[in-house]
Design a protein around this motif. Sequence first.
Motif, short mmCIF file in Angstrom:
data_model
loop_
_atom_site.label_atom_id
_atom_site.label_comp_id
_atom_site.label_asym_id
_atom_site.label_seq_id
_atom_site.Cartn_x
_atom_site.Cartn_y
_atom_site.Cartn_z
N ASN A 280 -58.88 -67.52 38.18
CA ASN A 280 -58.97 -68.65 37.25
C ASN A 280 -58.69 -68.29 35.79
O ASN A 280 -58.87 -69.14 34.91
CB ASN A 280 -60.38 -69.26 37.33
N TYR A 281 -58.22 -67.08 35.53
CA TYR A 281 -57.88 -66.69 34.17
C TYR A 281 -56.38 -66.42 34.11
O TYR A 281 -55.89 -65.43 34.65
CB TYR A 281 -58.68 -65.45 33.75
N ASP A 282 -55.67 -67.31 33.48
CA ASP A 282 -54.21 -67.25 33.45
C ASP A 282 -53.75 -66.38 32.29
O ASP A 282 -53.53 -66.85 31.18
CB ASP A 282 -53.64 -68.67 33.31
N TYR A 283 -53.64 -65.07 32.54
CA TYR A 283 -53.20 -64.12 31.51
C TYR A 283 -52.06 -63.29 32.07
O TYR A 283 -52.15 -62.76 33.18
CB TYR A 283 -54.36 -63.23 31.08
N ALA A 284 -50.99 -63.14 31.30
CA ALA A 284 -49.77 -62.52 31.82
C ALA A 284 -49.84 -60.99 31.90
O ALA A 284 -49.20 -60.39 32.76
CB ALA A 284 -48.58 -62.93 30.94
N GLY A 285 -50.61 -60.36 31.02
CA GLY A 285 -50.63 -58.90 30.97
C GLY A 285 -51.85 -58.29 31.62
O GLY A 285 -52.54 -58.90 32.43
N ASN A 286 -52.10 -57.02 31.26
CA ASN A 286 -53.28 -56.31 31.75
C ASN A 286 -54.50 -56.73 30.93
O ASN A 286 -54.38 -57.02 29.74
CB ASN A 286 -53.09 -54.79 31.62
#
Length: 378
Positions: free
Chosen positions: A112-118
């Motif tokens: 549920n956390y839309d983050y592209a990187g690490n």
Amino acid sequence: MNKKEIMEIKKRLKKDDCTFTRMCGCYVNSEHSQVTRFGKTFLNLEEEELFKYLEIAKKILSGTVGNNLLELEFPLSEEAAGGKQQFLLGLRESRLKNEDLLDLFYQLIIENYDYAGNYLILLFHDAYDVPVRTKDHKSLDESEEVYEYLLCALCPVTLSKPGLGYLEESNEIGLRMRDWIVEAPDAGFVFPAFTERSSDIHAALFYSKNAKEPPMEFMEGVLGCDRKMTAFEQKEVFRSILEDTLGQECGYETVKEIHDKIQEKITENAEIKNGEEAEPIELTKETLKDILNTSGVDEEKITQSEQIYDERVGNARLYAENVVDKRKFEVKTYDVVLHVKPEKASQIKSQIIDGQKCLVIPMDANENVNVNGIHTTV
């Protein structure tokens, strides 16, 4: 949670006052896979490492209340068995020692956390022995409650920039090694909320570094709470409601009149509280209709505003203090920006002078004008 309650918790996040019992973490890569996990007794950390983690924890309690910091209430469905609130209570009661619960929590965030990187998921457990305070806000030694809570932080992990450095082994200047660095958190929360200096299991304090685009999926998917708009979002929604309601009639005088009406409500509310912290004024659909009506907007457009309000606001809320600036009234043209005290805004008039549209700013007879720091007369 108000500003004082947030600061009371934040002030404790320093080496000599901190009582974090345990800290756990999970490093997630750009493929949304868990790379490594860890759990540590917080106060056993090396001093320099401990300070760095405390800096991260403090960020979750930083920013503007109502903008970066939002208090979210759990719907009744999430307080029932199997709900998100019940899950968080179980995680808190485990004191972060139940690996199965931790694994479920990490997976919930990853989904549920839309983050592209690490990024790094950090979770802290604390038990604060809340001191009794007298009416004059002095703390006594005795305590009536232990506030036990979780603090979660989601921190981007980025690769350091390439550069030159001193290479000690070869005693020369050369390309330094690039490292993966844990940055300040983008989002996080505190559960339960600390309301009226006591545990409030019906709410959580949510943090977002970006008040313009907070991670809504996180609010709903991880915490199970309804979407709540930041102050920035409320201002943008209110602007769109006015522009679409008024259309071609969205003139300067009408907008200024609406602004003045809202300012009047804020001032009246503050006077009633006589200096105490006043509850914010909600701009409901009915309140907005009343303001538009007293500002001279025609009945057809007022009726139209109801549908637009429902479409833009939905189940969220708008507050008067968030849609207008209490400190200034801003007028902006293509190449001119005016900042005026709200109480002086009514003096600015739009006029046609020699066939040219003008904004007229009245001045007192003895008033000076400051030009690039130089006092002049007009």
